[in-house]
Structure formats: structure tokens, C-alpha cells
Design a protein around this motif. Structure first.
Motif, PDB file in Angstrom:
ATOM      1  N   UNK A  36       0.828  -1.208   0.000  1.00  0.00           N
ATOM      2  CA  UNK A  36       0.000   0.000   0.000  1.00  0.00           C
ATOM      3  C   UNK A  36       0.864   1.260   0.000  1.00  0.00           C
ATOM      4  N   UNK A  37       1.886   1.278   0.871  1.00  0.00           N
ATOM      5  CA  UNK A  37       2.741   2.472   0.950  1.00  0.00           C
ATOM      6  C   UNK A  37       3.472   2.702  -0.364  1.00  0.00           C
ATOM      7  N   UNK A  38       3.978   1.624  -0.932  1.00  0.00           N
ATOM      8  CA  UNK A  38       4.712   1.743  -2.193  1.00  0.00           C
ATOM      9  C   UNK A  38       3.757   2.167  -3.325  1.00  0.00           C
ATOM     10  N   UNK A  39       2.578   1.562  -3.348  1.00  0.00           N
ATOM     11  CA  UNK A  39       1.598   1.908  -4.389  1.00  0.00           C
ATOM     12  C   UNK A  39       1.235   3.386  -4.320  1.00  0.00           C
ATOM     13  N   UNK A  40       1.107   3.896  -3.096  1.00  0.00           N
ATOM     14  CA  UNK A  40       0.767   5.313  -2.899  1.00  0.00           C
ATOM     15  C   UNK A  40       1.869   6.209  -3.473  1.00  0.00           C
ATOM     16  N   UNK A  41       3.124   5.854  -3.204  1.00  0.00           N
ATOM     17  CA  UNK A  41       4.249   6.670  -3.686  1.00  0.00           C
ATOM     18  C   UNK A  41       4.280   6.657  -5.219  1.00  0.00           C
ATOM     19  N   UNK A  42       4.139   5.461  -5.798  1.00  0.00           N
ATOM     20  CA  UNK A  42       4.204   5.343  -7.262  1.00  0.00           C
ATOM     21  C   UNK A  42       3.057   6.142  -7.897  1.00  0.00           C
ATOM     22  N   UNK A  43       1.857   5.978  -7.331  1.00  0.00           N
ATOM     23  CA  UNK A  43       0.695   6.688  -7.888  1.00  0.00           C
ATOM     24  C   UNK A  43       0.915   8.201  -7.808  1.00  0.00           C
ATOM     25  N   UNK A  44       1.441   8.651  -6.680  1.00  0.00           N
ATOM     26  CA  UNK A  44       1.677  10.081  -6.485  1.00  0.00           C
ATOM     27  C   UNK A  44       2.669  10.610  -7.525  1.00  0.00           C
ATOM     28  N   UNK A  45       3.756   9.851  -7.739  1.00  0.00           N
ATOM     29  CA  UNK A  45       4.781  10.308  -8.684  1.00  0.00           C
ATOM     30  C   UNK A  45       4.260  10.344 -10.118  1.00  0.00           C
ATOM     31  N   UNK A  46       3.314   9.459 -10.411  1.00  0.00           N
ATOM     32  CA  UNK A  46       2.773   9.407 -11.775  1.00  0.00           C
ATOM     33  C   UNK A  46       1.554  10.300 -11.960  1.00  0.00           C
ATOM     34  N   UNK A  47       0.991  10.756 -10.838  1.00  0.00           N
ATOM     35  CA  UNK A  47      -0.275  11.501 -10.930  1.00  0.00           C
ATOM     36  C   UNK A  47      -1.428  10.572 -11.267  1.00  0.00           C
ATOM     37  N   UNK A  48      -1.280   9.302 -10.924  1.00  0.00           N
ATOM     38  CA  UNK A  48      -2.344   8.325 -11.136  1.00  0.00           C
ATOM     39  C   UNK A  48      -3.102   8.133  -9.822  1.00  0.00           C
ATOM     40  N   UNK A  49      -4.238   7.425  -9.887  1.00  0.00           N
ATOM     41  CA  UNK A  49      -4.938   7.163  -8.624  1.00  0.00           C
ATOM     42  C   UNK A  49      -4.339   5.920  -7.960  1.00  0.00           C
ATOM     43  N   UNK A  50      -4.550   5.881  -6.658  1.00  0.00           N
ATOM     44  CA  UNK A  50      -4.089   4.735  -5.872  1.00  0.00           C
ATOM     45  C   UNK A  50      -5.323   4.017  -5.331  1.00  0.00           C
ATOM     46  N   UNK A  51      -5.381   2.711  -5.544  1.00  0.00           N
ATOM     47  CA  UNK A  51      -6.533   1.941  -5.054  1.00  0.00           C
ATOM     48  C   UNK A  51      -6.027   0.731  -4.269  1.00  0.00           C
ATOM     49  N   UNK A  52      -6.493   0.602  -3.036  1.00  0.00           N
ATOM     50  CA  UNK A  52      -6.118  -0.584  -2.257  1.00  0.00           C
ATOM     51  C   UNK A  52      -7.360  -1.474  -2.107  1.00  0.00           C
ATOM     52  N   UNK A  53      -7.359  -2.597  -2.813  1.00  0.00           N
ATOM     53  CA  UNK A  53      -8.586  -3.395  -2.890  1.00  0.00           C
ATOM     54  C   UNK A  53      -8.888  -4.128  -1.584  1.00  0.00           C
ATOM     55  N   UNK A  54      -7.860  -4.310  -0.732  1.00  0.00           N
ATOM     56  CA  UNK A  54      -8.113  -4.934   0.568  1.00  0.00           C
ATOM     57  C   UNK A  54      -9.143  -4.136   1.355  1.00  0.00           C
ATOM     58  N   UNK A  55      -9.192  -2.816   1.122  1.00  0.00           N
ATOM     59  CA  UNK A  55     -10.133  -1.963   1.856  1.00  0.00           C
ATOM     60  C   UNK A  55     -11.582  -2.334   1.503  1.00  0.00           C
ATOM     61  N   UNK A  56     -11.790  -2.853   0.304  1.00  0.00           N
ATOM     62  CA  UNK A  56     -13.153  -3.253  -0.093  1.00  0.00           C
ATOM     63  C   UNK A  56     -13.562  -4.513   0.695  1.00  0.00           C
ATOM     64  N   UNK A  57     -12.625  -5.470   0.782  1.00  0.00           N
ATOM     65  CA  UNK A  57     -12.891  -6.670   1.592  1.00  0.00           C
ATOM     66  C   UNK A  57     -13.082  -6.276   3.063  1.00  0.00           C
ATOM     67  N   UNK A  58     -12.278  -5.328   3.512  1.00  0.00           N
ATOM     68  CA  UNK A  58     -12.375  -4.890   4.903  1.00  0.00           C
ATOM     69  C   UNK A  58     -13.709  -4.186   5.175  1.00  0.00           C
ATOM     70  N   UNK A  59     -14.182  -3.408   4.188  1.00  0.00           N
ATOM     71  CA  UNK A  59     -15.464  -2.715   4.355  1.00  0.00           C
ATOM     72  C   UNK A  59     -16.592  -3.735   4.506  1.00  0.00           C
ATOM     73  N   UNK A  60     -16.539  -4.772   3.684  1.00  0.00           N
ATOM     74  CA  UNK A  60     -17.554  -5.821   3.791  1.00  0.00           C
ATOM     75  C   UNK A  60     -17.481  -6.462   5.180  1.00  0.00           C
TER      76      UNK A  60
END
Ligand code: DC
Length: 240
Positions: free
Chosen positions: A27-51
Motif C-alpha cells: 500500500x505504501x509503495x503503491x501510494x508513492x508510485x501513484x503520487x509520482x505518476x499523478x495516477x490514482x491509488x486503489x487498495x482493494x483490501x479496503x473493499x474486503x475490509x469494508x464488507x
């Protein structure tokens, strides 16, 4: 600072998938990469966690398929993840902290073993990502099942001990105290479930790059991923 520019044909999928076990740093790495690219960051575990959170709050049994269906429809309509911060909302209610509790972690891993739940959550994960142009998405089966055509797939690992240390730090930042031995035990248990479930077990896609984050900083791993993205012609870099 990288000077990055997208180099995409219209029909090329702009998705980088990062799969790996709990606490590997995805998650931390994905956030950094997304930020550097100006892309969105999505952590799908949060969807399972929400359920899992909705499930827990309602005292339902896992066999109550009708209620689970209702929760999944609710999530499909009302789930929202703020890309810049990773904050998670269901409707107007922020649930970022609740979904990180040890109980929800445990329950989400149990629910994730259910075939029909995985199938029903699949289109929700795709919708969240494909509504945007450019996404870095983390989970367990992003490269193998949810985005098999992603142009860059990463499988991120770290030793169980290192992952337990990271989880302890994360929990204490959220004001929760936990025993390291207990965290380690939970990590082993969750690994076991994630690795051995019949549907979408945690495993690298055949075309994934495996990276071990045990001895590297998040920045190092993020830079490695950006280099791979350049090699794959997913982005171009003017300056490293
Ligand atoms: O990444 P995480 O720890 O927040 O994920 C919570 C649980 O959800 C985890 O035990 C496994 C499950 N999960 C999954 O099975 N598939 C995904 N794509 C994401 C998470």
C-alpha cells in the motif's frame, strides 16, 4: 524528483498491479508510485475490509447469503476511496480506522475465502480502477485475476518478522497497541489462508516481477517499480 510523462496509446490499460502478503509494504509503495505518476491509488483490501466491517456490525452469520448480497450492493453504490490520502468512506461515513482493526483484518481474510464474495467484489474493484485514467492498485489477485492484462505486475514480499514490525507501527499510529507475537501469529494465519484458498490464492502472476522489500525503503522499491514501468514503455522518464 522524477519527470515522468505518460506514453500511452488510447487502448493500453494504464494499470500497475502490486500484489503481496499483508504488511509487505504494497500500500505504501503503491501510494508513492501513484503520487509520482499523478495516477490514482486503489487498495482493494479496503473493499474486503469494508464488507467485513458491515458484516461485523450487523452480527450476521457467514451463511446469510441474502444479507451479504445486500452489503455488497451497498458497497457497490456507496464505497469511495480518496486517492490522495487513501481514506475510505461508505456513503458519508469515514471508516478508515475501523477497517484497520485486528478483528476486521481477521474477518476480511475469512470472508475473502468465499468464492461468491470474491466473484461479486470483482466488478466493484474493476469499476473503481477503470473509471480513472491511470491507477496503481494493490491486493492479492490483481495481476492474476482482476487485471490479468495489466502491462506491469509486481509481486511484493518481505519476511514475516519485518511485516509484523510494520503492522505494529501502523497500529500504534492509529492509537492501537498490540503484542508483536500476537501480530506475527495473525500474519502467519492470514498468509496460510491467503495462500491456500482455492479461488484466487495469493501467488505471483507468471509475468509478474517479484521484489523483496525486507531490506529496502519504500522509496527504493517505488523507484524500482518506476524503472520497470519505463522498461515496459508504460511511462517515459526524462530524468532519473
Ligand atoms: O490488503 P489487506 O490486508 O488490506 O486485505 C485484507 C484482506 O482481504 C486480506 O486478508 C486478504 C483479502 N484480500 C483479497 O483476498 N484479495 C484482494 N485483492 C485484497 C484483499
Amino acid at each position: 524528483m522524477l519527470d515522468l510523462e505518460n506514453n500511452f496509446s488510447e487502448n493500453k490499460l494504464k494499470v500497475i498491479t502490486i500484489d503481496g502478503p499483508a504488511g509487505s509494504g504494497k500500500s505504501s509503495v503503491a501510494k508513492i508510485v501513484a503520487h509520482k505518476l499523478g495516477w490514482i491509488y486503489v487498495t482493494t483490501g479496503a473493499i474486503y475490509r469494508t464488507l467485513a466491517l458491515l458484516f461485523h456490525e450487523s452480527n450476521m452469520k457467514i451463511t446469510d447469503v441474502e444479507h451479504i448480497e445486500r452489503f455488497i450492493s451497498f458497497i457497490s453504490e456507496r464505497y469511495r476511496q480518496e486517492s490522495s490520502t487513501g481514506r475510505v468512506f461508505i456513503g458519508e461515513r469515514e471508516i478508515s480506522h475501523e477497517i484497520k482493526s485486528p478483528f476486521v483484518s481477521e474477518l476480511s481474510s475469512i470472508l475473502a475465502q468465499e468464492d461468491f464474495i470474491r466473484k461479486r467484489l470483482l466488478p466493484i474493484q474493476r469499476k473503481v480502477v477503470l473509471n480513472n485514467s491511470g491507477a496503481v492498485v494493490d491486493g492479492r489477485d490483481m495481476g492474476t485475476v482482476v487485471f490479468p492484462d495489466a502491462p506491469l505486475k509486481i509481486f511484493l514480499t518481505a519476511s514475516a518478522e519485518e511485516r509484523a514490525e510494520r503492522r505494529k507501527k501502523e497500529l500504534s499510529q492509529n492509537g492501537q497497541n498490540a503484542d508483536i507475537k500476537e501480530i506475527l501469529r495473525e500474519i502467519h494465519e492470514r498468509d496460510e489462508r491467503d495462500l491456500n484458498r482455492t479461488l484466487s490464492p495469493l501467488k505471483p502472476a507468471v509475468d509478474a516481477f517479484s521484489l523483496d522489500s525486507t531490506c529496502f525503503s519504500q522509496e527504493d522499491i517505488a523507484n524500482k517499480i518506476l524503472q520497470l514501468a519505463v522498461q515496459k514503455d508504460l511511462i517515459i522518464s526524462r530524468e532519473f
